[in-house]
Design a protein around this motif. Structure first.
Motif, PDB file in Angstrom:
ATOM      1  N   SER A  35     -10.005  -0.505   4.778  1.00  0.00           N
ATOM      2  CA  SER A  35      -9.245   0.154   5.841  1.00  0.00           C
ATOM      3  C   SER A  35     -10.192   0.536   6.962  1.00  0.00           C
ATOM      4  CB  SER A  35      -8.528   1.401   5.312  1.00  0.00           C
ATOM      5  OG  SER A  35      -9.456   2.373   4.857  1.00  0.00           O
ATOM      6  N   ALA A  52      -1.453   3.823   7.391  1.00  0.00           N
ATOM      7  CA  ALA A  52      -1.749   3.979   5.968  1.00  0.00           C
ATOM      8  C   ALA A  52      -1.022   5.170   5.350  1.00  0.00           C
ATOM      9  CB  ALA A  52      -3.256   4.136   5.769  1.00  0.00           C
ATOM     10  N   PHE A 107      -9.685   2.689  10.962  1.00  0.00           N
ATOM     11  CA  PHE A 107      -8.614   3.382  11.665  1.00  0.00           C
ATOM     12  C   PHE A 107      -8.859   3.676  13.138  1.00  0.00           C
ATOM     13  CE2 PHE A 107      -7.783   5.193   7.211  1.00  0.00           C
ATOM     14  CZ  PHE A 107      -6.932   4.139   6.896  1.00  0.00           C
ATOM     15  N   ALA A 166      -5.560  -2.213  10.640  1.00  0.00           N
ATOM     16  CA  ALA A 166      -5.922  -0.972   9.946  1.00  0.00           C
ATOM     17  C   ALA A 166      -6.203  -1.184   8.467  1.00  0.00           C
ATOM     18  CB  ALA A 166      -4.863   0.111  10.130  1.00  0.00           C
ATOM     19  N   ILE A 167      -5.521  -2.121   7.829  1.00  0.00           N
ATOM     20  CA  ILE A 167      -5.703  -2.403   6.405  1.00  0.00           C
ATOM     21  C   ILE A 167      -5.797  -3.915   6.227  1.00  0.00           C
ATOM     22  CG2 ILE A 167      -4.655  -2.247   4.098  1.00  0.00           C
ATOM     23  CD1 ILE A 167      -3.024   0.155   5.208  1.00  0.00           C
ATOM     24  N   TRP A 212       0.888  -1.174   0.000  1.00  0.00           N
ATOM     25  CA  TRP A 212       0.000   0.000   0.000  1.00  0.00           C
ATOM     26  C   TRP A 212       0.917   1.213   0.000  1.00  0.00           C
ATOM     27  CZ3 TRP A 212      -5.434   0.913   1.691  1.00  0.00           C
ATOM     28  CH2 TRP A 212      -5.694   2.219   2.101  1.00  0.00           C
ATOM     29  N   ASN A 254     -11.842   2.196   0.742  1.00  0.00           N
ATOM     30  CA  ASN A 254     -12.159   0.793   0.462  1.00  0.00           C
ATOM     31  C   ASN A 254     -12.133   0.596  -1.045  1.00  0.00           C
ATOM     32  OD1 ASN A 254     -12.723   0.115   3.213  1.00  0.00           O
ATOM     33  ND2 ASN A 254     -14.745   1.037   3.011  1.00  0.00           N
ATOM     34  N   THR A 312      -0.421  -5.771   5.046  1.00  0.00           N
ATOM     35  CA  THR A 312      -1.789  -5.603   4.560  1.00  0.00           C
ATOM     36  C   THR A 312      -2.571  -6.909   4.635  1.00  0.00           C
ATOM     37  OG1 THR A 312      -0.972  -5.951   2.309  1.00  0.00           O
ATOM     38  CG2 THR A 312      -1.233  -3.671   3.050  1.00  0.00           C
TER      39      THR A 312
END
Length: 817
Positions: free
Chosen positions: A129, A139, A131, A113-114, A43, A199, A108
């Motif tokens: 994602s 990110a 947060f 978070a991801i 990412w 997303n 990822t």
């Protein structure tokens, strides 16, 4: 470039206050490249931040957890080798600043978070994602704290076939010369870093324009038929909620577009501004029960309420997390009852969500609704039943105390004063107190800053109230309902509203009645204890009460007594089964069936479990003939079936209900009748792309050591079971109550895992620890758990979970004995 590899340092409240006093963040322009995620793990992001400094020449830091490729501050390159612990130093700030940081995140696949996930059926890739509370800096570079709000502008490059979704509408989508497409989104309003989102994937999309809003629903392609089945209801609920909140808050939702995105391997839902992320387990693979639909409506309305309470006005720091979560939970039930078909939401809340709050508040994990949060790691510990559900009940009581219209006027004042900014508890209470013309400071101190649950009991015509800390009891606004036996059931003689003060409240002219129901209508949060005569009526005739909230109150009172060792499991089952035999409210039936199953399986001596399951199965079988209660009754029967006629009824019903068929196979496997051919046939028949997890659950239920070992590795080693409801269901398959001797060593393994758990976000890890909790233990286990929670080895959120589990198991073992 750098990649420190060090554990990120948890931001402290003191650091956050200092940074907020120093900086004012104007905007973020964030460029993200997702193209490598089509078949890789990287990412890529470049974050450009415009911010001012109130004391030029001062230094601070920006949060970034990942590999920093380059960074410039006011066109001067920064030494990225100093990036460590998730922080990049920013020296000698100017009055006006431009910071640009390019970074890459390769983690990822853990859900921290991801998450990049691959659909097991069609192999399509999706990326989400999330947060909260401080995942955004995994990110891209940002000042990751709730009180540094800013405008966000996103530009996202993605594979051509993907749809990219963020908080705002896409302003333009361009083809890139080097492959893929570039999505440029409209600027957001000023938002905290934890409520922005990206997303992406080849989503199936459905859109409708209702009530002045452009509504979107998105899911994996493999779940298309389930979304299309439920879309009309979801669109209707969304329109109803936006209308209700817009009117009650005197402030419509702040943009035209409102999207809801259902994604895999996600726990719960997240209130990102204008783009709610959901676990796609909420798209039930068979038509959902009324209770499942009602709960989904509550989740939809909860996340929607956050658009005002959390996104529009945001807490300054995580010690006021309850300002977000308790209010959204309260508002979801308020809206459900007022604006949707699910008008029994308060009864369902009492029967389902409120009980865990009573349980936690009675044990070692009790804490005030508002608690000190010294750093972000401790914020995770506040995502619990007290914050969400005790807070919800207390706000419900406050609205009853002030009146609905006055309460709404106070909220309108609050939103008008703090829109797009931050606020504290005092700001909210001041707004409500001004609207009501009364001082609420003592209410705040007693209800929000004290732990524990008051107990109220009726002695003659005197209502006695005591507090667990020995202090002055809280003021309670409640009702006492007096009921008389009649040929048609229990009929109200009088329902008296009152407000208590101190330990003793005299009830003059209390009428003669067979039952005096303390807290009639469930308007306050308190343990209630009936007088001896009323208790006997409550145990035997709760089903005759005319209102579903009070029938749920009767059962929850008995459960509270069981939980605290004041009532036997047998007496509780007598009460709840009698209510279940005739209960008419579909929102109450399913949670009460769940509670009855829990009592029969987990709170009963092993020798009595089969007999008590048979009693439950007979009630469930009888209710299965009634269309409005058929699904929850059959699901309960599948968990409790003991006799051949139970399985005959289930097999006939399961011919066109694949979910029920899986439940029946779990039950058979737990009894030592695993049928590999039947499982294979179900896999072939089930359209769910995640059906393999159901098959794993059937295998995990087998009373075999190798079955438990295989299941354990899938959860703890491979992390192959999706988060949320799939993990809850899998855990129930694993921890079979009648397999005590077999699973006891695995209960000890649980403590081993908890002590070393890592990999993934702390919210995901605490969810894993919570959902995979054992349902049996021994004294050695309890001693080990106590030692584990008394040290500092566990993260605060995980320590809280283990304390709750240990307290529940202690009480369960006492009840079994």
């Amino acid at each position: 470039m750098t990649d420190s590899g060090a554990t990120p340092t948890s931001l402290t409240e003191h650091e956050a206050r200092d940074r907020a006093a120093l900086l004012d963040v104007d905007r973020y322009d964030i460029r993200i490249d997702l193209r490598e995620l089509a078949d890789g793990e990287r990412w890529l992001a470049t974050s450009s931040i415009v911010f001012s400094c109130r004391r030029p020449g001062t230094s601070t830091f920006v949060d970034i957890d990942g590999e920093v490729l380059s960074a410039t501050l006011n066109d001067i390159e920064l030494d990225v080798s100093k990036h460590a612990g998730g922080r990049l130093p920013l020296p000698r700030l100017a009055a006006e600043n431009m910071l640009t940081v390019s970074s890459v995140q390769t983690d990822t696949g853990s859900g921290n978070a991801i998450l990049r996930s691959v659909d097991p059926q069609d192999k399509l890739v999706y990326v989400w994602s999330t947060f909260e509370p401080d995942g955004a800096h995994r990110a891209w570079a940002c000042f990751d704290q709730p009180d540094l709000k800013a405008v966000h502008g996103f530009q996202v490059s993605a594979p051509t076939e993907w749809t990219v979704l963020s908080n705002s509408a896409a302003e333009v989508v361009l083809d890139r010369d080097d492959g893929g497409r570039l999505w440029i989104f409209e600027d957001t309003p000023r938002l905290s870093s934890y409520v922005v989102v990206v997303n992406a994937g080849p989503f199936h999309a459905m859109r409708d324009f209702r009530g002045g809003f452009s509504l979107g629903l998105y899911c994996r392609q493999s779940l298309r038929p389930f979304l299309e089945r439920d879309a009309a209801e979801l669109f209707e609920l969304t329109e109803q909620g936006l209308t209700f909140f817009g009117e009650r808050f005197a402030r419509p939702f702040g943009q035209e577009r409102y999207d809801q995105v259902f994604v895999p391997d996600f726990g719960g839902a997240m209130e990102n501004w204008g783009c709610i992320t959901w676990a796609d387990s909420f798209l039930h693979r068979v038509p959902p029960t009324y209770a499942q639909r009602g709960f989904r409506a509550l989740v939809l309305l909860h996340e929607m309420a956050h658009q005002w309470f959390g996104d529009l006005v945001t807490m300054r720091w995580w010690d006021d997390l309850w300002l977000n979560e308790a209010f959204a939970s309260f508002a979801s039930a308020w809206a459900s009852v007022s604006a949707t078909e699910f008008t029994d939401a308060w009864a369902a809340f009492l029967a389902q969500e409120q009980l865990p709050a009573y349980e936690q508040d009675a044990g070692p994990a009790s804490h005030p609704i508002r608690s000190a949060v010294p750093d972000v790691d401790h914020a995770f510990a506040s995502f619990d039943a007290i914050t969400y559900f005790k807070g919800q009940a207390v706000l419900h009581q406050l609205m009853a105390l002030l009146g609905e219209d006055t309460f709404a006027q106070g909220l309108q004042r609050y939103f008008d004063a703090h829109a797009w900014g931050n606020a504290t508890l005092d700001d909210l209470i001041d707004a409500l107190g001004t609207a009501a013309g009364r001082d609420l400071s003592s209410w705040t101190a007693s209800w929000l800053d004290r732990a524990g649950t008051d107990t109220m009991s009726l002695v003659g015509t005197t209502l006695l109230t005591s507090s667990p800390d020995g202090g002055e009891p809280r003021r309670h606004a409640l009702r006492i309902g007096s009921y008389a036996r009649t040929p048609d059931g229990l009929a109200p003689v009088e329902v008296r509203a009152l407000e208590t003060a101190g330990t003793t409240t005299f009830l003059l002219d209390l009428p003669v009645a067979d039952l005096h129901l303390i807290n009639d209508g469930d308007l306050t949060f308190a343990s209630v204890r009936a007088d001896e005569r009323s208790l006997s009526v409550l145990l035997a005739e709760a089903a005759q009460l005319p209102d579903p909230v009070n029938r749920a109150l009767a059962v929850s009172t008995c459960w509270d007594m069981l939980f605290k060792g004041e009532l036997s499991t047998g007496d509780f089952l007598d009460c709840v089964l009698a209510v279940l035999a005739t209960e008419s409210s579909p929102g109450v039936v399913q949670p009460l069936f769940t509670l009855a199953l829990r009592a029969a399986e987990q709170w009963s001596p092993a020798v009595l479990v089969p007999r008590r399951l048979t009693r439950l199965a007979e009630v469930a079988a009888a209710r299965a003939d009634q269309p409005e209660h058929r699904l929850p009754a059959l699901q309960t029967l599948a968990a409790a079936a003991t006799a051949p006629e139970h399985f005959e009824l289930l097999d006939a019903a399961a011919t066109d209900d694949v979910d029920l068929a899986w439940r029946v196979e779990v039950r058979r496997a737990s009894l030592g009748r695993y049928d590999e051919a039947a499982v294979a046939a179900l896999l072939a028949r089930d359209p769910d792309p995640d059906a393999r997890v159901r098959a794993w659950g059937v295998s995990a239920a087998r009373p075999l050591e190798e079955a438990k070992a295989e299941a354990w590795d899938r959860v703890w080693r491979e992390r192959a079971v999706p988060a949320g409801q799939p993990l809850v269901d899998f855990a129930q398959c694993f921890w079979r109550p009648v397999q005590h001797e077999l699973v006891l060593p695995w209960a000890h393994r649980y403590l081993d895992e908890v002590a070393e758990v890592s990999g993934g976000g702390l919210l995901a890890l605490s969810g894993l620890v919570r959902h995979m909790r054992p349902t049996t233990a021994d004294q050695e286990w309890l001693g080990r758990a106590q030692d584990l929670t008394e040290g500092d080895a566990l993260a605060p959120a995980i320590r809280t979970v283990v304390r709750i589990v240990a307290d529940q198991l202690t009480r369960m073992l006492d009840a079994r004995a």
